[in-house]
Design an enzyme around this catalytic site. Structure first.
Site, PDB file in Angstrom:
ATOM      1  N   LYS A   1      65.589   7.220 -16.105  1.00 52.87           N
ATOM      2  CA  LYS A   1      65.425   5.772 -16.248  1.00 52.87           C
ATOM      3  C   LYS A   1      65.205   5.114 -14.889  1.00 52.87           C
ATOM      4  CE  LYS A   1      68.574   6.107 -20.157  1.00 52.87           C
ATOM      5  NZ  LYS A   1      69.950   5.873 -20.633  1.00 52.87           N
TER       6      LYS A   1
ATOM      7  N   ARG B   1      80.539   8.235 -22.697  1.00 53.42           N
ATOM      8  CA  ARG B   1      81.104   7.802 -21.420  1.00 53.42           C
ATOM      9  C   ARG B   1      80.509   6.454 -21.055  1.00 53.42           C
ATOM     10  NH1 ARG B   1      76.715   8.372 -18.132  1.00 53.42           N
ATOM     11  NH2 ARG B   1      75.231  10.020 -18.689  1.00 53.42           N
TER      12      ARG B   1
ATOM     13  N   GLU C   1      62.501  18.059 -32.757  1.00 51.07           N
ATOM     14  CA  GLU C   1      62.482  16.686 -33.257  1.00 51.07           C
ATOM     15  C   GLU C   1      61.075  16.127 -33.116  1.00 51.07           C
ATOM     16  OE1 GLU C   1      65.595  13.267 -32.363  1.00 51.07           O
ATOM     17  OE2 GLU C   1      64.262  13.563 -30.651  1.00 51.07           O
TER      18      GLU C   1
ATOM     19  N   GLY D   1      67.767  14.131 -18.549  1.00 51.03           N
ATOM     20  CA  GLY D   1      66.362  14.512 -18.501  1.00 51.03           C
ATOM     21  C   GLY D   1      66.116  16.007 -18.449  1.00 51.03           C
TER      22      GLY D   1
ATOM     23  N   ASN E   1      75.949   8.912 -25.645  1.00 48.49           N
ATOM     24  CA  ASN E   1      76.574   9.278 -24.374  1.00 48.49           C
ATOM     25  C   ASN E   1      78.037   8.845 -24.462  1.00 48.49           C
ATOM     26  OD1 ASN E   1      74.297  10.277 -22.712  1.00 48.49           O
ATOM     27  ND2 ASN E   1      73.508   8.235 -23.101  1.00 48.49           N
TER      28      ASN E   1
ATOM     29  N   HIS F   1      62.406   2.857 -25.491  1.00 44.50           N
ATOM     30  CA  HIS F   1      63.717   3.490 -25.437  1.00 44.50           C
ATOM     31  C   HIS F   1      64.753   2.380 -25.280  1.00 44.50           C
ATOM     32  CE1 HIS F   1      66.230   7.051 -23.621  1.00 44.50           C
ATOM     33  NE2 HIS F   1      66.921   6.319 -24.483  1.00 44.50           N
TER      34      HIS F   1
ATOM     35  N   LYS G   1      74.373  17.004 -29.718  1.00 45.98           N
ATOM     36  CA  LYS G   1      73.253  16.244 -30.269  1.00 45.98           C
ATOM     37  C   LYS G   1      72.932  16.622 -31.711  1.00 45.98           C
ATOM     38  CE  LYS G   1      71.079  15.085 -25.876  1.00 45.98           C
ATOM     39  NZ  LYS G   1      72.313  15.329 -25.115  1.00 45.98           N
TER      40      LYS G   1
END
Length: 340
Positions: free
Chosen positions: A191, A247, A155, A120, A245, A163, A71
């Protein structure tokens, strides 16, 4: 499957053991490995293992995975290619003193995040400097346990934001940002509702997001499917890059429905050396994917539950086999904060 190769008892977590996976690939004579969205899907060492034994890994190369999967590195790259990011520490906060200094520069509230995090975990909101010391240690410890790395960064927390995420398929020198999904309905950073198109984005904003996602993929010569995630503040009309992500995600059928594409087929096509030719597929219609709160609450209690099947989608949707005391998706969909 036409052929199955036992890996061992699940309690031993053989699906993470590279030696066990290598043996299965070699013994079965596999010529390619598609690992979906779990376990080693974002493990660059597994991609390298596949290359070593002559198996095509259906996903990005190890170097692209490392550059975008980390990240901190992904945010630095986003800044290089002109993708907007929220104020952040611009690197690891290795000590509490680093975290305090970063908090003073970017302001509160802020988020502490694991550089290798996901799902998460390894993420914590800090409202003020008084809360920073405890949150810093807990986040580092959780990250080390969950991901094998305690590296965290800070951040700015964008409050009141949506989102949104961009589905990308890329073939090295070409990238298609296929669709934008809105996943703002969440519970404890998990989510709950995915929908496309986003109900709050204008056509110009969608185009801006897609262009940003494509720039990131092209910057690393990406091959395969990925999802580029952003926060969007409707009041300020401001986008902030979150992460990539590297993938295919569970929610990819939402984009398949609205674009008429088959993302797994495209993954196989690109992995086999195919190119993305012609115009990028357009979007039409609307699709929604919902996660059962009954299942999620069971997982949180350490219980694997069966949610049954849905017999309808309406204000009085009935879920077969559902505990009548457990809220259904139709009863919860209107709430943006579902607890936690």
């Amino acid at each position: 499957a036409d052929l199955a190769s036992p890996l061992g008892p699940a309690s031993a977590r053989p699906y993470l053991d590279h030696a066990v996976l290598e043996r299965a690939l070699v013994q079965t004579g596999a010529d390619a490995a598609w690992v979906g969205w779990g376990f080693v899907a974002e493990d660059p060492a597994f991609a390298e293992l596949c290359e070593k034994v002559g198996v095509t890994f259906i996903g990005p190369g190890a170097e692209a995975m490392r550059r975008l999967g980390d990240k901190i590195g992904a945010k630095l790259l986003a800044e290089e290619v002109g993708v907007p990011v929220a104020p952040w520490s611009r690197g690891e906060v290795a000590t509490l003193a680093d975290a305090v200094r970063a908090g003073g520069e970017i302001g509160y509230p802020l988020m502490l995040k694991a550089a290798a995090g996901g799902g998460g975990r390894g993420i914590r909101m800090v409202a003020s400097e008084e809360d920073l010391a405890g949150a810093f240690e807990r986040t580092r410890q959780e990250a080390a346990r969950a991901f094998g790395s305690g590296v965290v960064f800070a951040e700015r927390l964008v409050t009141g934001a949506r989102h949104v995420e961009v589905q990308v398929i890329a073939a090295g020198r070409t990238a298609w940002a296929l669709g934008v999904r809105d996943c703002s309905v969440q519970r404890r950073n998990q989510k709950i509702i995915e929908e496309s198109a986003s109900p709050v984005l204008a056509a110009g904003q969608v185009a801006e997001l897609k262009a940003s996602a494509e720039r990131l993929a092209l910057a690393v010569g990406y091959r395969g499917a990925c999802t580029v995630e952003f926060l969007y503040h409707p009041g300020e009309r401001f986008f902030a890059f979150l992460e990539v992500n590297t993938r295919l995600q569970v929610e990819h059928p939402v984009t398949e429905i609205t674009t008429g594409t088959d993302l797994v087929r495209l993954q196989l096509h690109v992995a086999g050396g195919g190119r993305l030719e012609g115009d990028r597929p357009g979007e039409a219609g609307h699709a929604i994917e919902a996660y059962s709160l009954h299942c999620i609450q069971g997982i949180e209690r350490g219980v694997v539950v069966c949610s049954g099947g849905f017999t309808g989608l309406a204000g009085q949707a009935q879920q077969v086999g559902r505990d009548p005391q457990t809220p259904s998706i139709s009863e919860s969909i209107g709430h943006r904060d579902l607890g936690g």
